[in-house]
Design a protein around this motif. Structure first.
Motif, PDB file in Angstrom:
ATOM      1  N   VAL A  64      -8.169  -3.426  -6.126  1.00  0.00           N
ATOM      2  CA  VAL A  64      -6.915  -4.740  -5.159  1.00  0.00           C
ATOM      3  C   VAL A  64      -7.015  -5.525  -5.888  1.00  0.00           C
ATOM      4  O   VAL A  64      -8.330  -5.909  -5.646  1.00  0.00           O
ATOM      5  CB  VAL A  64      -6.993  -4.040  -3.786  1.00  0.00           C
ATOM      6  N   SER A  65      -6.019  -6.533  -6.154  1.00  0.00           N
ATOM      7  CA  SER A  65      -6.052  -7.988  -5.499  1.00  0.00           C
ATOM      8  C   SER A  65      -5.324  -7.996  -5.173  1.00  0.00           C
ATOM      9  O   SER A  65      -3.949  -8.049  -4.917  1.00  0.00           O
ATOM     10  CB  SER A  65      -5.391  -8.177  -7.521  1.00  0.00           C
ATOM     11  N   LEU A  73       1.578 -11.328  -2.539  1.00  0.00           N
ATOM     12  CA  LEU A  73       1.172 -10.452  -3.572  1.00  0.00           C
ATOM     13  C   LEU A  73       0.167  -9.119  -3.389  1.00  0.00           C
ATOM     14  O   LEU A  73      -0.736  -9.899  -3.670  1.00  0.00           O
ATOM     15  CB  LEU A  73       1.568 -11.037  -5.052  1.00  0.00           C
ATOM     16  N   ALA A  74       0.092  -8.506  -3.712  1.00  0.00           N
ATOM     17  CA  ALA A  74      -1.377  -7.153  -3.952  1.00  0.00           C
ATOM     18  C   ALA A  74      -0.824  -7.347  -5.093  1.00  0.00           C
ATOM     19  O   ALA A  74       0.753  -6.519  -5.932  1.00  0.00           O
ATOM     20  CB  ALA A  74      -1.768  -6.462  -3.118  1.00  0.00           C
ATOM     21  N   THR A  75      -2.081  -6.628  -6.288  1.00  0.00           N
ATOM     22  CA  THR A  75      -2.240  -5.902  -7.198  1.00  0.00           C
ATOM     23  C   THR A  75      -2.658  -4.914  -7.507  1.00  0.00           C
ATOM     24  O   THR A  75      -4.097  -4.998  -6.976  1.00  0.00           O
ATOM     25  CB  THR A  75      -2.031  -6.398  -8.211  1.00  0.00           C
ATOM     26  N   VAL A  76      -2.742  -4.021  -7.205  1.00  0.00           N
ATOM     27  CA  VAL A  76      -2.775  -2.820  -7.711  1.00  0.00           C
ATOM     28  C   VAL A  76      -3.495  -1.332  -8.949  1.00  0.00           C
ATOM     29  O   VAL A  76      -3.054  -1.525 -10.119  1.00  0.00           O
ATOM     30  CB  VAL A  76      -2.646  -1.364  -6.916  1.00  0.00           C
ATOM     31  N   PRO A 103      -0.759  -1.729   4.716  1.00  0.00           N
ATOM     32  CA  PRO A 103       0.306  -0.603   4.540  1.00  0.00           C
ATOM     33  C   PRO A 103       0.755  -0.135   3.413  1.00  0.00           C
ATOM     34  O   PRO A 103       1.058   1.433   3.393  1.00  0.00           O
ATOM     35  CB  PRO A 103       0.747  -0.952   6.200  1.00  0.00           C
ATOM     36  N   ALA A 104       2.002  -0.905   2.476  1.00  0.00           N
ATOM     37  CA  ALA A 104       2.242  -0.159   1.201  1.00  0.00           C
ATOM     38  C   ALA A 104       0.733   0.327   0.484  1.00  0.00           C
ATOM     39  O   ALA A 104       1.711   1.788   0.437  1.00  0.00           O
ATOM     40  CB  ALA A 104       2.869  -1.476   0.973  1.00  0.00           C
ATOM     41  N   LEU A 105       0.006   0.009   0.604  1.00  0.00           N
ATOM     42  CA  LEU A 105      -0.244   0.835   0.050  1.00  0.00           C
ATOM     43  C   LEU A 105      -0.767   2.495   0.249  1.00  0.00           C
ATOM     44  O   LEU A 105      -1.096   3.280  -0.566  1.00  0.00           O
ATOM     45  CB  LEU A 105      -1.914  -0.080  -0.970  1.00  0.00           C
ATOM     46  N   ALA A 106      -0.995   1.971   1.151  1.00  0.00           N
ATOM     47  CA  ALA A 106      -2.089   3.442   1.935  1.00  0.00           C
ATOM     48  C   ALA A 106      -0.815   4.746   1.883  1.00  0.00           C
ATOM     49  O   ALA A 106      -0.866   5.520   1.592  1.00  0.00           O
ATOM     50  CB  ALA A 106      -1.951   3.477   3.406  1.00  0.00           C
ATOM     51  N   THR A 153       3.134  -5.294  -4.967  1.00  0.00           N
ATOM     52  CA  THR A 153       4.210  -4.749  -4.166  1.00  0.00           C
ATOM     53  C   THR A 153       3.347  -6.057  -3.349  1.00  0.00           C
ATOM     54  O   THR A 153       2.101  -6.815  -3.234  1.00  0.00           O
ATOM     55  CB  THR A 153       3.612  -3.581  -3.543  1.00  0.00           C
ATOM     56  N   TYR A 154       4.103  -6.595  -2.740  1.00  0.00           N
ATOM     57  CA  TYR A 154       4.083  -7.548  -1.102  1.00  0.00           C
ATOM     58  C   TYR A 154       3.773  -6.692  -0.205  1.00  0.00           C
ATOM     59  O   TYR A 154       4.239  -5.621   0.063  1.00  0.00           O
ATOM     60  CB  TYR A 154       5.186  -7.868  -0.751  1.00  0.00           C
ATOM     61  N   ASP A 155       2.114  -6.443   0.454  1.00  0.00           N
ATOM     62  CA  ASP A 155       1.308  -5.747   1.354  1.00  0.00           C
ATOM     63  C   ASP A 155       0.757  -7.299   2.287  1.00  0.00           C
ATOM     64  O   ASP A 155       0.418  -8.278   1.712  1.00  0.00           O
ATOM     65  CB  ASP A 155       0.024  -4.893   0.715  1.00  0.00           C
ATOM     66  N   MET A 156       0.329  -6.555   3.550  1.00  0.00           N
ATOM     67  CA  MET A 156      -0.480  -7.513   4.184  1.00  0.00           C
ATOM     68  C   MET A 156      -1.756  -6.564   3.785  1.00  0.00           C
ATOM     69  O   MET A 156      -2.440  -5.166   4.737  1.00  0.00           O
ATOM     70  CB  MET A 156      -0.126  -6.498   5.630  1.00  0.00           C
ATOM     71  N   ALA A 157      -3.099  -7.469   4.295  1.00  0.00           N
ATOM     72  CA  ALA A 157      -4.017  -7.504   3.995  1.00  0.00           C
ATOM     73  C   ALA A 157      -4.943  -7.305   4.999  1.00  0.00           C
ATOM     74  O   ALA A 157      -4.619  -8.318   6.033  1.00  0.00           O
ATOM     75  CB  ALA A 157      -5.231  -8.863   3.067  1.00  0.00           C
ATOM     76  N   PRO A 158      -5.873  -7.310   5.621  1.00  0.00           N
ATOM     77  CA  PRO A 158      -6.767  -6.567   4.729  1.00  0.00           C
ATOM     78  C   PRO A 158      -6.210  -5.015   4.805  1.00  0.00           C
ATOM     79  O   PRO A 158      -7.616  -4.055   4.214  1.00  0.00           O
ATOM     80  CB  PRO A 158      -8.365  -6.047   5.095  1.00  0.00           C
TER      81      PRO A 158
END
Length: 82
Positions: free
Chosen positions: A67-68, A14-17, A45-48, A37-42
């Motif tokens: 981003v958290s 889970l990422a909080t933007v 790709p979803a945020l991008a 959203t669920y995203d893959m750090a670092p």
């Protein structure tokens, strides 16, 4: 569409933007938008993809993005000191 559980099994967390942007009609005012959203750090790709869409389709210029990510915060990141 994958379920959230399947995404977690594939390495997503889970990422909080928090996005601050200028209002198009009042450029001296900032507005805040919070998105999870669920995203893959670092690489995130979803945020991008979301930010590419924002820049392409939304007339509100970005001010800042924070981003958290659940892999960065949590019990494993804390340690008790006696």
């Amino acid at each position: 569409m994958q379920s959230d559980f399947l995404k977690q099994l594939n390495g997503y967390s889970l990422a909080t933007v928090e996005i601050h942007y200028y209002l198009p009609d009042h450029p001296s005012l900032l507005q805040q938008f919070i998105w999870q959203t669920y995203d893959m750090a670092p690489k995130f790709p979803a945020l991008a993809r979301f930010l590419d869409y924002w820049r392409r389709e939304i007339d509100a210029p970005l001010h800042s993005i924070r981003v958290s990510h659940s892999r960065w915060l949590g019990p494993s990141a804390c340690r008790a000191i006696a």
